[in-house]
Design an enzyme around this catalytic site. Sequence first.
Site, PDB file in Angstrom:
ATOM      1  N   GLU A   1      -4.826  69.895 -65.022  1.00 17.54           N
ATOM      2  CA  GLU A   1      -3.580  70.301 -64.347  1.00 17.54           C
ATOM      3  C   GLU A   1      -2.405  70.265 -65.321  1.00 17.54           C
ATOM      4  OE1 GLU A   1      -3.515  67.907 -60.623  1.00 17.54           O
ATOM      5  OE2 GLU A   1      -3.982  69.824 -59.674  1.00 17.54           O
TER       6      GLU A   1
ATOM      7  N   ASP B   1      -7.180  52.686 -56.364  1.00 12.95           N
ATOM      8  CA  ASP B   1      -7.790  52.655 -57.702  1.00 12.95           C
ATOM      9  C   ASP B   1      -8.109  51.242 -58.177  1.00 12.95           C
ATOM     10  OD1 ASP B   1      -7.356  55.339 -57.566  1.00 12.95           O
ATOM     11  OD2 ASP B   1      -6.061  55.482 -59.321  1.00 12.95           O
TER      12      ASP B   1
ATOM     13  N   ALA C   1      -6.089  59.921 -54.874  1.00  9.44           N
ATOM     14  CA  ALA C   1      -5.029  59.647 -53.914  1.00  9.44           C
ATOM     15  C   ALA C   1      -5.554  59.815 -52.489  1.00  9.44           C
ATOM     16  CB  ALA C   1      -3.867  60.611 -54.158  1.00  9.44           C
ATOM     17  N   GLN C   2      -6.456  60.777 -52.361  1.00  6.79           N
ATOM     18  CA  GLN C   2      -7.047  61.054 -51.054  1.00  6.79           C
ATOM     19  C   GLN C   2      -7.720  59.803 -50.481  1.00  6.79           C
ATOM     20  OE1 GLN C   2     -10.572  64.026 -49.647  1.00  6.79           O
ATOM     21  NE2 GLN C   2      -9.537  64.588 -51.492  1.00  6.79           N
TER      22      GLN C   2
ATOM     23  N   GLY D   1       2.405  47.176 -54.112  1.00 11.47           N
ATOM     24  CA  GLY D   1       2.284  48.552 -54.604  1.00 11.47           C
ATOM     25  C   GLY D   1       2.662  49.550 -53.540  1.00 11.47           C
ATOM     26  N   ALA D   2       3.545  50.493 -53.917  1.00 12.88           N
ATOM     27  CA  ALA D   2       3.947  51.551 -52.976  1.00 12.88           C
ATOM     28  C   ALA D   2       3.509  52.910 -53.504  1.00 12.88           C
ATOM     29  CB  ALA D   2       5.460  51.515 -52.753  1.00 12.88           C
TER      30      ALA D   2
ATOM     31  N   LYS E   1      -3.198  74.228 -52.309  1.00 14.01           N
ATOM     32  CA  LYS E   1      -2.633  73.039 -52.969  1.00 14.01           C
ATOM     33  C   LYS E   1      -1.220  72.793 -52.421  1.00 14.01           C
ATOM     34  CE  LYS E   1      -2.751  70.017 -56.527  1.00 14.01           C
ATOM     35  NZ  LYS E   1      -3.768  69.132 -56.991  1.00 14.01           N
TER      36      LYS E   1
ATOM     37  N   LYS F   1       7.321  47.939 -58.114  1.00  9.78           N
ATOM     38  CA  LYS F   1       8.120  47.959 -59.347  1.00  9.78           C
ATOM     39  C   LYS F   1       9.433  48.704 -59.187  1.00  9.78           C
ATOM     40  CE  LYS F   1       4.790  48.428 -62.996  1.00  9.78           C
ATOM     41  NZ  LYS F   1       4.112  49.358 -63.853  1.00  9.78           N
TER      42      LYS F   1
ATOM     43  N   TYR G   1      -0.061  55.604 -53.271  1.00 10.43           N
ATOM     44  CA  TYR G   1      -0.673  56.304 -52.134  1.00 10.43           C
ATOM     45  C   TYR G   1      -1.305  55.325 -51.143  1.00 10.43           C
ATOM     46  CZ  TYR G   1       0.414  60.484 -54.599  1.00 10.43           C
ATOM     47  OH  TYR G   1       1.120  61.484 -55.212  1.00 10.43           O
TER      48      TYR G   1
HETATM   49  C1  LIG Z   1      -1.255  63.859 -63.040  1.00 14.61           C
HETATM   50  C2  LIG Z   1      -2.205  63.319 -61.990  1.00 14.61           C
HETATM   51  C3  LIG Z   1      -2.737  64.197 -61.050  1.00 14.61           C
HETATM   52  C4  LIG Z   1      -3.566  63.704 -60.042  1.00 14.61           C
HETATM   53  N1  LIG Z   1      -4.013  64.584 -59.105  1.00 14.61           N
HETATM   54  C5  LIG Z   1      -4.725  64.126 -58.060  1.00 14.61           C
HETATM   55  C6  LIG Z   1      -5.103  65.018 -56.998  1.00 14.61           C
HETATM   56  O1  LIG Z   1      -4.829  66.229 -57.045  1.00 14.61           O
HETATM   57  N2  LIG Z   1      -5.765  64.499 -55.938  1.00 14.61           N
HETATM   58  C7  LIG Z   1      -6.072  63.167 -55.846  1.00 14.61           C
HETATM   59  O2  LIG Z   1      -6.649  62.750 -54.809  1.00 14.61           O
HETATM   60  N3  LIG Z   1      -5.755  62.296 -56.824  1.00 14.61           N
HETATM   61  C8  LIG Z   1      -5.084  62.736 -57.925  1.00 14.61           C
HETATM   62  N4  LIG Z   1      -4.708  61.853 -58.929  1.00 14.61           N
HETATM   63  C9  LIG Z   1      -5.132  60.430 -58.848  1.00 14.61           C
HETATM   64  C10 LIG Z   1      -4.213  59.642 -57.907  1.00 14.61           C
HETATM   65  O3  LIG Z   1      -2.865  59.800 -58.288  1.00 14.61           O
HETATM   66  C11 LIG Z   1      -4.584  58.149 -57.890  1.00 14.61           C
HETATM   67  O4  LIG Z   1      -5.951  58.028 -57.581  1.00 14.61           O
HETATM   68  C12 LIG Z   1      -3.739  57.432 -56.830  1.00 14.61           C
HETATM   69  O5  LIG Z   1      -2.379  57.427 -57.237  1.00 14.61           O
HETATM   70  C13 LIG Z   1      -4.228  55.992 -56.589  1.00 14.61           C
HETATM   71  O6  LIG Z   1      -3.455  55.416 -55.581  1.00 14.61           O
HETATM   72  P1  LIG Z   1      -3.178  53.839 -55.561  1.00 14.61           P
HETATM   73  O7  LIG Z   1      -2.395  53.562 -54.318  1.00 14.61           O
HETATM   74  O8  LIG Z   1      -4.423  53.089 -55.793  1.00 14.61           O
HETATM   75  O9  LIG Z   1      -2.268  53.580 -56.844  1.00 14.61           O
HETATM   76  P2  LIG Z   1      -0.889  54.237 -57.269  1.00 14.61           P
HETATM   77  O10 LIG Z   1      -0.618  55.460 -56.502  1.00 14.61           O
HETATM   78  O11 LIG Z   1      -0.937  54.317 -58.751  1.00 14.61           O
HETATM   79  O12 LIG Z   1       0.184  53.145 -56.832  1.00 14.61           O
HETATM   80  C14 LIG Z   1       0.304  51.902 -57.462  1.00 14.61           C
HETATM   81  C15 LIG Z   1       1.727  51.418 -57.238  1.00 14.61           C
HETATM   82  O13 LIG Z   1       1.827  50.079 -57.689  1.00 14.61           O
HETATM   83  C16 LIG Z   1       2.987  49.932 -58.503  1.00 14.61           C
HETATM   84  N5  LIG Z   1       2.696  48.842 -59.423  1.00 14.61           N
HETATM   85  C17 LIG Z   1       1.728  48.806 -60.382  1.00 14.61           C
HETATM   86  N6  LIG Z   1       1.740  47.615 -61.002  1.00 14.61           N
HETATM   87  C18 LIG Z   1       2.727  46.896 -60.416  1.00 14.61           C
HETATM   88  C19 LIG Z   1       3.206  45.572 -60.598  1.00 14.61           C
HETATM   89  N7  LIG Z   1       2.681  44.737 -61.510  1.00 14.61           N
HETATM   90  N8  LIG Z   1       4.225  45.144 -59.819  1.00 14.61           N
HETATM   91  C20 LIG Z   1       4.771  45.957 -58.878  1.00 14.61           C
HETATM   92  N9  LIG Z   1       4.358  47.212 -58.661  1.00 14.61           N
HETATM   93  C21 LIG Z   1       3.337  47.672 -59.418  1.00 14.61           C
HETATM   94  C22 LIG Z   1       3.157  51.295 -59.174  1.00 14.61           C
HETATM   95  O14 LIG Z   1       4.488  51.485 -59.613  1.00 14.61           O
HETATM   96  C23 LIG Z   1       2.770  52.222 -58.026  1.00 14.61           C
HETATM   97  O15 LIG Z   1       3.870  52.496 -57.205  1.00 14.61           O
HETATM   98  C24 LIG Z   1      -3.902  62.311 -59.983  1.00 14.61           C
HETATM   99  C25 LIG Z   1      -3.383  61.433 -60.952  1.00 14.61           C
HETATM  100  C26 LIG Z   1      -2.544  61.921 -61.950  1.00 14.61           C
HETATM  101  C27 LIG Z   1      -1.988  60.962 -62.975  1.00 14.61           C
END
Ligand SMILES: Cc1cc2nc3c(=O)[nH]c(=O)nc-3n(C[C@H](O)[C@H](O)[C@H](O)COP(=O)(O)OP(=O)(O)OC[C@H]3O[C@@H](n4cnc5c(N)ncnc54)[C@H](O)[C@@H]3O)c2cc1C
Length: 393
Positions: free
Chosen positions: A162, A290, A306-307, A8-9, A366, A32, A11
């Site tokens: 948002e 997450d 994301a934080q 996963g790439a 922001k 992906k 946050y």
């Molecule tokens: C519209 C929106 C606004 C948001 N605003 C905020 C904010 O203001 N502040 C904040 O802190 N959080 C915010 N969030 C929440 C935040 O985006 C998530 O908590 C954060 O992205 C989680 O990070 P992560 O690295 O766990 O997963 P992700 O960032 O979702 O990364 C997962 C990665 O894994 C890849 N992936 C998934 N499944 C597979 C697979 N089977 N094979 C290969 N690759 C795969 C995906 O393509 C993705 O690149 C917001 C979310 C949304 C949707």
Amino acid sequence: MAKIVILGAGYGGLLAAVYLQKAGEPFAIINKHTYHHFTTLLHEAAGGRNDVDEYAVQLSEILPAPTSEVIKAEVSEIRPTENQVLTNQGTHTYDYLIFALGNAPEFFGIPGLAEHSFLLRSLNTAKEIRQHIEQQFASYKEDEDPTKLRVIVGGAGLTGIELVGELVDWIPELCSKYAVPKDEVEIINLEAAPVILPMLNEKLQHVAYDVLTKKGADIRTNTKIVRVGKDVVELASGESIEAKTIIWTGGVRANPLVAQSGFQADNRGRAKINQFLQSVDFENVFVIGDSAVFIGENGKPYPPTAQIASQMGEKAAENICNLIQGKPLSPFTPNLKGTLASLGRDLGVGDVAGMKASGIPAALLKEFTKVKYLYSLGGLKMVSQKRGQWSRH
Ligand SMILES: Cc1cc2nc3c(=O)[nH]c(=O)nc-3n(C[C@H](O)[C@H](O)[C@H](O)COP(=O)(O)OP(=O)(O)OC[C@H]3O[C@@H](n4cnc5c(N)ncnc54)[C@H](O)[C@@H]3O)c2cc1C
């Protein structure tokens, strides 16, 4: 040499990769797509602010070192007892794994919701929502069907609010482009809980509510969706609302690969981890973002943000370096900087480092967080490249 694989790439995964790259520790990152997309800004992309493709950056730009290998593949299974990751492009082995595959939508068992609603999760889904809404406006004159001008957003957390903010600011543009009367457009936000933006205090919740309703949104709290059909949402009150656009932002659970791969998980499918972010089942697997549940001092899980995901990414990478170098592991202590929500293109609301902000100052804060994140990925070059793109509109 130890083999480190990051899944996963987003946050979490990307910040882990940046840390390892700086530390000179070789790794492979499997994602992906060949790019990192700015999930936290997808509402801007869906709501017409800038071109959708500008909300991404190629991983090769951020991870150019010869020690970094970027693999575009979809992960289908993890076999932690064999240290293997299976993908649609083959099998990879590892000594250390960082699992950062993010989340999946949570539909809370509401019938029809998964089948009949749009989700805001990726560049593709943002594009789908944007094109669909624009298409409704473009074709409105053909039959003057009022449900084409009605958009329902389910959920009033950060994502839902948002998105509503972006949509209400986009509507005037769409109305003038397609000669549609503005007072016939309805942006309806439905939330089962009694409040919007539950992570903010009551005063800021009211500010957000007032700003968005003044801009024309219809925000309904204590309003539970019980069923969704094609172009219709049914509420617990018995009311049905017809709309050609139904978007669900009401919740997430962990990526299903957590449970499918045999990791112990909580009721939202999130992997149980220790204070060093290691899976409680396999100490060479770090689960972050997450996909993991990290319990705070108050006994409650940290919300999926994301934080937190970014900070976990850096800590997981640091701890893998510690293991390789025979150093003690360092516990994860989240540094919560607050929450900022945009309320359209030029206003916001939030609570940063104990300071409450609303209106233009919150929107500027922001913007600052966006710059800070870009800087952490690629220094000034990345800041000027993306800011240049995003400020054109
Ligand atoms: C519209 C929106 C606004 C948001 N605003 C905020 C904010 O203001 N502040 C904040 O802190 N959080 C915010 N969030 C929440 C935040 O985006 C998530 O908590 C954060 O992205 C989680 O990070 P992560 O690295 O766990 O997963 P992700 O960032 O979702 O990364 C997962 C990665 O894994 C890849 N992936 C998934 N499944 C597979 C697979 N089977 N094979 C290969 N690759 C795969 C995906 O393509 C993705 O690149 C917001 C979310 C949304 C949707």
